[in-house]
Design a protein around this motif. Structure first.
Motif, PDB file in Angstrom:
ATOM      1  N   TRP A  67       0.805  -1.227   0.000  1.00  0.00           N
ATOM      2  CA  TRP A  67       0.000   0.000   0.000  1.00  0.00           C
ATOM      3  C   TRP A  67       0.839   1.278   0.000  1.00  0.00           C
ATOM      4  O   TRP A  67       0.293   2.378  -0.050  1.00  0.00           O
ATOM      5  CB  TRP A  67      -0.898   0.017   1.232  1.00  0.00           C
ATOM      6  CG  TRP A  67      -1.998  -0.990   1.218  1.00  0.00           C
ATOM      7  CD1 TRP A  67      -2.586  -1.564   0.131  1.00  0.00           C
ATOM      8  CD2 TRP A  67      -2.663  -1.540   2.363  1.00  0.00           C
ATOM      9  NE1 TRP A  67      -3.571  -2.435   0.519  1.00  0.00           N
ATOM     10  CE2 TRP A  67      -3.648  -2.436   1.883  1.00  0.00           C
ATOM     11  CE3 TRP A  67      -2.541  -1.352   3.746  1.00  0.00           C
ATOM     12  CZ2 TRP A  67      -4.489  -3.154   2.745  1.00  0.00           C
ATOM     13  CZ3 TRP A  67      -3.366  -2.058   4.605  1.00  0.00           C
ATOM     14  CH2 TRP A  67      -4.324  -2.951   4.099  1.00  0.00           C
ATOM     15  N   PRO A  74      -5.816   1.606   2.688  1.00  0.00           N
ATOM     16  CA  PRO A  74      -6.437   1.558   4.021  1.00  0.00           C
ATOM     17  C   PRO A  74      -5.477   1.963   5.142  1.00  0.00           C
ATOM     18  O   PRO A  74      -5.880   2.629   6.092  1.00  0.00           O
ATOM     19  CB  PRO A  74      -6.856   0.091   4.159  1.00  0.00           C
ATOM     20  CG  PRO A  74      -7.052  -0.375   2.752  1.00  0.00           C
ATOM     21  CD  PRO A  74      -6.002   0.348   1.951  1.00  0.00           C
ATOM     22  N   TYR A 302     -11.342  -3.167   3.313  1.00  0.00           N
ATOM     23  CA  TYR A 302     -11.083  -1.742   3.125  1.00  0.00           C
ATOM     24  C   TYR A 302     -10.901  -1.000   4.452  1.00  0.00           C
ATOM     25  O   TYR A 302     -10.734   0.219   4.458  1.00  0.00           O
ATOM     26  CB  TYR A 302     -12.214  -1.105   2.311  1.00  0.00           C
ATOM     27  CG  TYR A 302     -12.146  -1.433   0.844  1.00  0.00           C
ATOM     28  CD1 TYR A 302     -11.662  -0.512  -0.073  1.00  0.00           C
ATOM     29  CD2 TYR A 302     -12.533  -2.689   0.373  1.00  0.00           C
ATOM     30  CE1 TYR A 302     -11.585  -0.818  -1.424  1.00  0.00           C
ATOM     31  CE2 TYR A 302     -12.458  -3.011  -0.972  1.00  0.00           C
ATOM     32  CZ  TYR A 302     -11.990  -2.071  -1.867  1.00  0.00           C
ATOM     33  OH  TYR A 302     -11.908  -2.384  -3.209  1.00  0.00           O
ATOM     34  N   LYS A 303     -10.956  -1.739   5.562  1.00  0.00           N
ATOM     35  CA  LYS A 303     -10.774  -1.162   6.904  1.00  0.00           C
ATOM     36  C   LYS A 303     -11.752  -0.014   7.159  1.00  0.00           C
ATOM     37  O   LYS A 303     -11.387   1.060   7.656  1.00  0.00           O
ATOM     38  CB  LYS A 303      -9.330  -0.664   7.095  1.00  0.00           C
ATOM     39  CG  LYS A 303      -8.263  -1.688   6.791  1.00  0.00           C
ATOM     40  CD  LYS A 303      -8.432  -2.952   7.602  1.00  0.00           C
ATOM     41  CE  LYS A 303      -7.353  -3.981   7.273  1.00  0.00           C
ATOM     42  NZ  LYS A 303      -7.690  -5.348   7.704  1.00  0.00           N
ATOM     43  N   LEU A 304     -13.024  -0.263   6.837  1.00  0.00           N
ATOM     44  CA  LEU A 304     -14.070   0.727   7.045  1.00  0.00           C
ATOM     45  C   LEU A 304     -15.122   0.168   7.995  1.00  0.00           C
ATOM     46  O   LEU A 304     -15.429  -1.025   7.972  1.00  0.00           O
ATOM     47  CB  LEU A 304     -14.744   1.100   5.718  1.00  0.00           C
ATOM     48  CG  LEU A 304     -13.874   1.782   4.659  1.00  0.00           C
ATOM     49  CD1 LEU A 304     -14.667   1.961   3.369  1.00  0.00           C
ATOM     50  CD2 LEU A 304     -13.361   3.123   5.165  1.00  0.00           C
ATOM     51  N   GLY A 317     -12.875   5.153   8.760  1.00  0.00           N
ATOM     52  CA  GLY A 317     -11.787   4.189   8.690  1.00  0.00           C
ATOM     53  C   GLY A 317     -10.554   4.761   8.044  1.00  0.00           C
ATOM     54  O   GLY A 317     -10.399   5.974   7.913  1.00  0.00           O
ATOM     55  N   THR A 318      -9.716   3.870   7.595  1.00  0.00           N
ATOM     56  CA  THR A 318      -8.383   4.122   7.049  1.00  0.00           C
ATOM     57  C   THR A 318      -7.487   4.764   8.111  1.00  0.00           C
ATOM     58  O   THR A 318      -7.970   5.317   9.104  1.00  0.00           O
ATOM     59  CB  THR A 318      -8.399   4.994   5.779  1.00  0.00           C
ATOM     60  OG1 THR A 318      -8.581   6.367   6.119  1.00  0.00           O
ATOM     61  CG2 THR A 318      -9.471   4.544   4.807  1.00  0.00           C
ATOM     62  N   ARG A 332      -8.623  10.329  -0.182  1.00  0.00           N
ATOM     63  CA  ARG A 332      -9.043   9.322   0.786  1.00  0.00           C
ATOM     64  C   ARG A 332     -10.527   9.464   1.127  1.00  0.00           C
ATOM     65  O   ARG A 332     -11.236   8.472   1.300  1.00  0.00           O
ATOM     66  CB  ARG A 332      -8.170   9.413   2.044  1.00  0.00           C
ATOM     67  CG  ARG A 332      -6.706   9.145   1.729  1.00  0.00           C
ATOM     68  CD  ARG A 332      -5.786   9.285   2.933  1.00  0.00           C
ATOM     69  NE  ARG A 332      -5.910   8.192   3.873  1.00  0.00           N
ATOM     70  CZ  ARG A 332      -5.423   6.964   3.677  1.00  0.00           C
ATOM     71  NH1 ARG A 332      -4.809   6.665   2.546  1.00  0.00           N
ATOM     72  NH2 ARG A 332      -5.549   6.027   4.592  1.00  0.00           N
ATOM     73  N   ARG A 339     -16.425   3.419  -2.190  1.00  0.00           N
ATOM     74  CA  ARG A 339     -16.615   2.053  -1.703  1.00  0.00           C
ATOM     75  C   ARG A 339     -18.007   1.881  -1.089  1.00  0.00           C
ATOM     76  O   ARG A 339     -18.681   0.882  -1.319  1.00  0.00           O
ATOM     77  CB  ARG A 339     -15.540   1.714  -0.676  1.00  0.00           C
ATOM     78  CG  ARG A 339     -15.713   0.371   0.032  1.00  0.00           C
ATOM     79  CD  ARG A 339     -15.639  -0.801  -0.929  1.00  0.00           C
ATOM     80  NE  ARG A 339     -15.645  -2.076  -0.207  1.00  0.00           N
ATOM     81  CZ  ARG A 339     -15.653  -3.264  -0.781  1.00  0.00           C
ATOM     82  NH1 ARG A 339     -15.662  -3.346  -2.115  1.00  0.00           N
ATOM     83  NH2 ARG A 339     -15.664  -4.375  -0.067  1.00  0.00           N
TER      84      ARG A 339
END
Length: 417
Positions: A67, A74, A302-304, A317-318, A332, A339
């Motif tokens: 990433w 994320p 997606y770490k949401l 998130g993120t 972002r 998403r």
């Protein structure tokens, strides 16, 4: 005893509540005009014992590397000439072993379960309203590899008493029909029925008012600058209020300033391995009640996280490890909108998204500092990362016990630096 709590976020405010409940005179200091206006303002809204897999896990180093050059990643690491950032990053890598990840899961599940119980008891006692829902949290996975990787942490959590059930796509849609548009993409899911959601800012401000009525003093618009000390004892806190320098004195002090706790602690020679993890959220009005969700959701790939807050949808998130700047990165922000609209296109007015960013006080292990420092009258309740809302009531209740010389009820590795 007179106790000065530094910070009026959800952690500092719950700390004040539990300390005053035990008979202490409490003063809370914060630079903002009200409680809950920084990291607690627009977070993900989840009370998520099930969100106990630390960022530092065996799969993390490869993901972070992959990433590194993605602006919408994320977890985004932006290298800076900052020794604190590099110390944090190196320590993060040392926490990525299976043994350390399992240890950290234990800490977070134990504290999270205890904290959720304390929140429920507080809500019953006070009748606070903050758009809370008791409909559980559903983690869904659209990547089969991500789902497979979640099975071992889920097993560990279950052994620790977190009832996180592994379910298939059909059961996920049965629990939350809003996921129907992506049912064919869901590789698997987990569901924790006892988890909750709610608006952390509303909760914090309502509890601050209850604290005030109970006799807690709040000093807003007051910036903490440093400490006065004599040997291993704190004599006072130097502040700036209305352009005037003052020294506030008490018998004991609690450091709950989130990401800024580490900067202040350095003045005392205390090293808190806390670094700001810049998180983002969007808040949108509900568009179609039938298409909107009620069960709180976690999109692990997606770490949401998704929470329903009355007639609003919150998606957060993120994490961006890039210093203390709170400037919005619109790439972002738009990635979250994209998403979310892909998953449930008719749920919200995505073109009306209100963007927000805040600095989560992250430790490399995701385990917070809760306990007594080596200074005789300085206590720590900070470094909760993404789980400040989840862990706030439990860490506050435990710290109040520590201040009074009692052993907390929860099995947790309390700090003693």
């Amino acid at each position: 005893m007179h106790i000065l709590v530094l910070g009026a976020g959800v952690v500092g405010t719950t700390t004040a509540w539990f300390l005053q409940k035990q008979g202490h005179q409490v003063t809370v200091v914060d630079r903002q005009s009200q409680a809950g206006l920084e990291t607690s303002y627009a977070n993900g809204g989840q009370i998520s014992v099930s969100h106990a897999e630390p960022w530092a896990n065996p799969s993390a180093p490869l993901k972070v590397l992959k990433w590194l050059f993605r602006a919408d990643a994320p977890l985004l690491f932006r290298p800076k000439p900052d020794p604190a950032q590099w110390r944090w990053a190196i320590s993060f890598l040392t926490q990525c072993t299976p043994a350390k990840a399992a240890h950290n899961i234990r800490q977070m599940v134990n504290l999270g379960t205890y904290s959720r119980g304390k929140l429920q008891a507080l809500r019953q006692e006070t009748g606070l309203e903050y758009d809370h829902l008791e409909k559980g949290i559903l983690h869904f996975y659209t990547n089969p590899a991500e789902f497979d990787a979640a099975l071992e942490p889920t097993r560990i959590m279950c052994e620790l008493g977190c009832d996180r059930q592994v379910i298939d796509a059909n059961r996920a849609v049965e629990l939350e029909p809003a996921l129907k548009p992506i049912q064919h993409k869901i590789a698997g899911a987990t569901y924790t029925s006892e988890d909750e959601s709610g608006d952390a800012r509303k909760f914090t401000q309502a509890l601050a008012e209850r604290c005030r009525v109970a006799g807690v003093e709040f000093c807003y618009g007051t910036q903490v600058l440093g400490f006065e000390r004599a040997g291993e004892r704190i004599l006072g806190v130097q502040v700036l209020k209305n352009g005037h320098h003052e020294t506030l004195r008490a018998d004991a002090y609690v450091l709950s300033l989130g990401s800024f706790s580490a900067l202040l602690a350095r003045q005392l020679g205390l090293f808190l391995n806390i670094y700001p993890a810049k998180g983002y959220s969007i808040t949108v009005p509900v568009k179609n009640e039938e298409a909107a969700f009620n069960v709180s959701l976690t999109d692990d790939e997606y770490k949401l996280v998704y929470s329903r807050l009355g007639d609003r949808i919150r998606v957060a998130g993120t994490a961006e490890l890039s210093g203390y700047s709170r400037t919005l990165n619109y790439t972002r922000c738009r990635a979250i909108v994209r998403r979310t609209a892909e998953i449930m296109p008719e749920a919200g007015y995505w073109d009306q998204a209100e963007f927000w960013t805040g600095l989560r006080p992250a430790t490399p292990s995701n385990v917070p500092y809760v306990g007594k420092s080596h200074f005789a009258n300085l206590y720590l309740n900070t470094g909760h990362g993404t789980l400040g809302w989840t862990h706030s009531c439990g860490s506050a209740a435990a710290l109040a016990d520590i201040v009074d010389g009692r052993k907390p009820e929860v099995d947790f590795a309390f700090s003693g630096i």
